[in-house]
Every structure is written in structure tokens, then in C-alpha cells.
Design a protein around this motif. Structure first.
Motif, PDB file in Angstrom:
ATOM      1  N   LEU A 177      62.175  69.451  57.914  1.00  0.00           N
ATOM      2  CA  LEU A 177      61.320  69.585  56.739  1.00  0.00           C
ATOM      3  C   LEU A 177      61.415  70.980  56.125  1.00  0.00           C
ATOM      4  O   LEU A 177      61.360  71.136  54.904  1.00  0.00           O
ATOM      5  CB  LEU A 177      59.867  69.275  57.112  1.00  0.00           C
ATOM      6  CG  LEU A 177      59.582  67.815  57.505  1.00  0.00           C
ATOM      7  CD1 LEU A 177      58.121  67.634  57.873  1.00  0.00           C
ATOM      8  CD2 LEU A 177      59.962  66.879  56.361  1.00  0.00           C
ATOM      9  N   LEU A 178      61.573  71.997  56.967  1.00  0.00           N
ATOM     10  CA  LEU A 178      61.723  73.353  56.444  1.00  0.00           C
ATOM     11  C   LEU A 178      63.035  73.484  55.679  1.00  0.00           C
ATOM     12  O   LEU A 178      63.083  74.112  54.604  1.00  0.00           O
ATOM     13  CB  LEU A 178      61.677  74.358  57.591  1.00  0.00           C
ATOM     14  CG  LEU A 178      61.901  75.831  57.206  1.00  0.00           C
ATOM     15  CD1 LEU A 178      60.866  76.278  56.181  1.00  0.00           C
ATOM     16  CD2 LEU A 178      61.867  76.718  58.445  1.00  0.00           C
ATOM     17  N   LEU A 179      64.092  72.901  56.214  1.00  0.00           N
ATOM     18  CA  LEU A 179      65.377  72.915  55.514  1.00  0.00           C
ATOM     19  C   LEU A 179      65.271  72.244  54.152  1.00  0.00           C
ATOM     20  O   LEU A 179      65.820  72.730  53.158  1.00  0.00           O
ATOM     21  CB  LEU A 179      66.446  72.207  56.363  1.00  0.00           C
ATOM     22  CG  LEU A 179      67.178  73.045  57.393  1.00  0.00           C
ATOM     23  CD1 LEU A 179      68.061  72.149  58.258  1.00  0.00           C
ATOM     24  CD2 LEU A 179      68.016  74.114  56.726  1.00  0.00           C
ATOM     25  N   GLU A 180      64.572  71.128  54.109  1.00  0.00           N
ATOM     26  CA  GLU A 180      64.428  70.408  52.843  1.00  0.00           C
ATOM     27  C   GLU A 180      63.659  71.234  51.827  1.00  0.00           C
ATOM     28  O   GLU A 180      64.049  71.330  50.657  1.00  0.00           O
ATOM     29  CB  GLU A 180      63.713  69.082  53.089  1.00  0.00           C
ATOM     30  CG  GLU A 180      63.660  68.187  51.861  1.00  0.00           C
ATOM     31  CD  GLU A 180      63.011  66.852  52.180  1.00  0.00           C
ATOM     32  OE1 GLU A 180      63.682  65.830  52.059  1.00  0.00           O
ATOM     33  OE2 GLU A 180      61.823  66.856  52.554  1.00  0.00           O
ATOM     34  N   ARG A 181      62.583  71.887  52.263  1.00  0.00           N
ATOM     35  CA  ARG A 181      61.794  72.713  51.347  1.00  0.00           C
ATOM     36  C   ARG A 181      62.619  73.890  50.832  1.00  0.00           C
ATOM     37  O   ARG A 181      62.597  74.197  49.643  1.00  0.00           O
ATOM     38  CB  ARG A 181      60.526  73.228  52.047  1.00  0.00           C
ATOM     39  CG  ARG A 181      59.440  72.183  52.196  1.00  0.00           C
ATOM     40  CD  ARG A 181      58.097  72.836  52.464  1.00  0.00           C
ATOM     41  NE  ARG A 181      58.126  73.642  53.684  1.00  0.00           N
ATOM     42  CZ  ARG A 181      57.831  73.183  54.896  1.00  0.00           C
ATOM     43  NH1 ARG A 181      57.498  71.904  55.062  1.00  0.00           N
ATOM     44  NH2 ARG A 181      57.868  73.973  55.943  1.00  0.00           N
TER      45      ARG A 181
END
Length: 272
Positions: A177-181
Motif C-alpha cells: 500500500l505504501l508503494l501504491e501511494r
């Protein structure tokens, strides 16, 4: 293939020395044997700082036979990769990314060589705002380049997730999720800078022409605009989103660096 008479490879001296230092630093940082954190961090920093010095000498024409700014495809790619590595350097202080470090170091060494071989011809700007237009353009390239790096890590993490591997990917060091953000933060920032670049270019250009640079830039802008709309309205994510990132980045690469490669290397003449 053409080599400018003012190319550091030809003229030698300080530009060639600085380029060799940058290449050596990146080579050490890319070695799989450089497992010591202090070793590869020091090597990467040496390569990165020498890369900056090489950019100043290449683009500014310092120490070259013919003065004037050089904005060939080699220096543009080199500056773009340097800025992407600057983003990586900041991120690495909070979350080490050794896998990314190695292939970014390889890319850094390659673009330093390309900038030395193909610096482009001296260019004198017609408008005082043209350097700002150039800086914004390279800035948008770099932000989208950082988005591509994170999109690739996102795809790798999703593949590991589908293979039932822990979501905390040790090779990227970031949760999914951090990568996506982060990917979309870079896309949004790059889109804002690209929009400003296009508007400034339209305001400062003398005699608007629908050439390859304009067409590919607008196509890239449209792709990223569609991606952001799809993200906010349709919830696009994962591979559906990263494919749009890759397509938009390729179009922007063709807009300036790609077209100059064709003119400067394949056709052997500067663009009109």
C-alpha cells in the motif's frame, strides 16, 4: 553516430576525469559483493556527486572548446536519472532499498557515458524563460521516472503476493500500500510540473509548431490525465494503473530525448 567536437571524450581534461570518477563510484555501488552498507553508500554518494559535477560541466559547456548550454539527449537523460537517484537517496535514509540501488547505479553509469559521448551542440535560448521551461521539463521527466521505479516495485510486490509470499517484500523494503501511494504521489507531482511545462512552452515559443516533441508531450500528458481520472473515479490500481504509468513515461521519453537521439545520432544533425 556522431560525437560533438566539444565532447568530453574528445577534449579530455577535467570533464573526462569527473565522468570517470562517477562511473567508478556507480560501478562499486552496483557490485553484488558490496554488501557492507557503508561501502556501497559511500560509493553511491561519490558517484552521485561526481555525476552532478559532470552534468554541470556537460550542460554548461565548462571547460569545453565551444561555450553554450548543451541540451542533447545524453545530458537530458543523465540529468533525469540523477534526479531520480536524488529521490532514491532521500528515500533510502528512511527505508533502505538495496535492490533498487544496484540497478539505479548501473543506469547512472550508463547515462554518464551517454552524456559524455553525445553532449549535443551548444544552444542559445531565444527567450529568458526558456531555461525555466527546460528545467521544468526535466523535473517532470524525473518525477515520472521515480513513479516508474515505484511502479516496477509495486508490480514485483504484487507478483510476490500472488505467489503467497509475505507482503513485506524484503527486496523492495516497502509494503504494497505504501508503494501504491508513493507511485501516485509521484505521478500527481509529475503531472502538475508537466502541465506547467507545456503552458510555459506555449507562452514562450516563437511560432507554435505541431512537431514530434509537442505531439508526444501532449499524448503523454493525456495518458497521465486519464490515469489520474481513472484512479480517482474508477479506483484504478495494480497492473491496470502501472501500465498507464509505463505508457505515459515512454511517450514523454520519445518527446524530447527520443527525438533528439534520432536527430543527433541516427541522422547526424541537430534538430531544427
Amino acid at each position: 553516430m556522431i560525437l560533438s567536437s566539444a565532447s568530453p571524450v574528445v577534449s579530455g581534461g577535467l570533464p573526462l576525469f569527473v565522468a570517470l570518477v562517477a562511473i567508478a563510484g556507480y560501478a562499486v555501488a552496483a557490485l553484488p559483493l558490496a554488501k557492507s552498507g557503508r561501502v556501497w553508500i559511500a560509493a553511491l554518494h561519490v558517484g552521485w556527486l561526481a555525476h552532478l559535477a559532470a552534468l554541470v560541466l556537460d550542460i554548461g559547456g565548462i571547460g569545453q572548446e565551444i561555450p553554450g548550454a548543451r541540451v542533447g539527449f545524453g545530458p537530458v537523460l543523465s540529468l533525469t536519472v540523477w534526479l531520480v537517484m536524488a529521490v532514491h537517496t532521500v528515500e533510502n535514509r528512511f527505508m533502505p532499498l538495496p535492490a533498487v540501488r544496484r540497478w539505479l547505479a548501473v543506469c547512472g553509469a550508463i547515462v554518464v557515458v551517454m552524456a559524455a559521448l553525445f553532449p549535443g551542440e551548444p544552444h542559445h535560448y531565444a527567450s529568458p524563460l526558456a531555461p525555466l521551461h527546460f528545467a521544468l521539463g526535466v523535473g517532470s521527466y524525473s518525477l515520472f521516472g521515480a513513479a516508474v521505479v515505484h511502479a516496477m516495485m509495486l508490480d514485483a510486490s504484487e507478483r510476490r503476493l500472488r505467489a503467497r509470499v509475505d507482503i513485506e517484500n524484503p527486496r523492495t523494503g516497502m509494503p504494497l500500500l505504501l508503494l501504491e501511494r508513493l507511485t501516485f504521489r509521484f505521478v500527481e507531482a509529475g503531472f502538475s510540473v508537466l502541465t506547467a511545462t507545456i503552458l510555459l512552452g506555449a507562452l514562450t515559443s516563437v511560432g507554435w509548431r505541431w512537431d514530434h516533441k509537442v505531439v508526444f508531450s501532449l499524448m503523454g500528458w493525456a495518458v497521465f490525465a486519464a490515469l489520474l481520472v481513472g484512479r480517482h473515479r474508477q479506483g484504478w490500481r495494480g497492473r491496470q494503473a502501472t501500465r498507464w504509468v509505463y505508457v505515459g513515461a515512454v511517450l514523454l521519453l520519445l518527446a524530447y530525448a527520443g527525438s533528439r537521439f534520432v536527430f543527433e545520432v541516427l541522422l547526424g544533425r541537430p534538430p531544427a
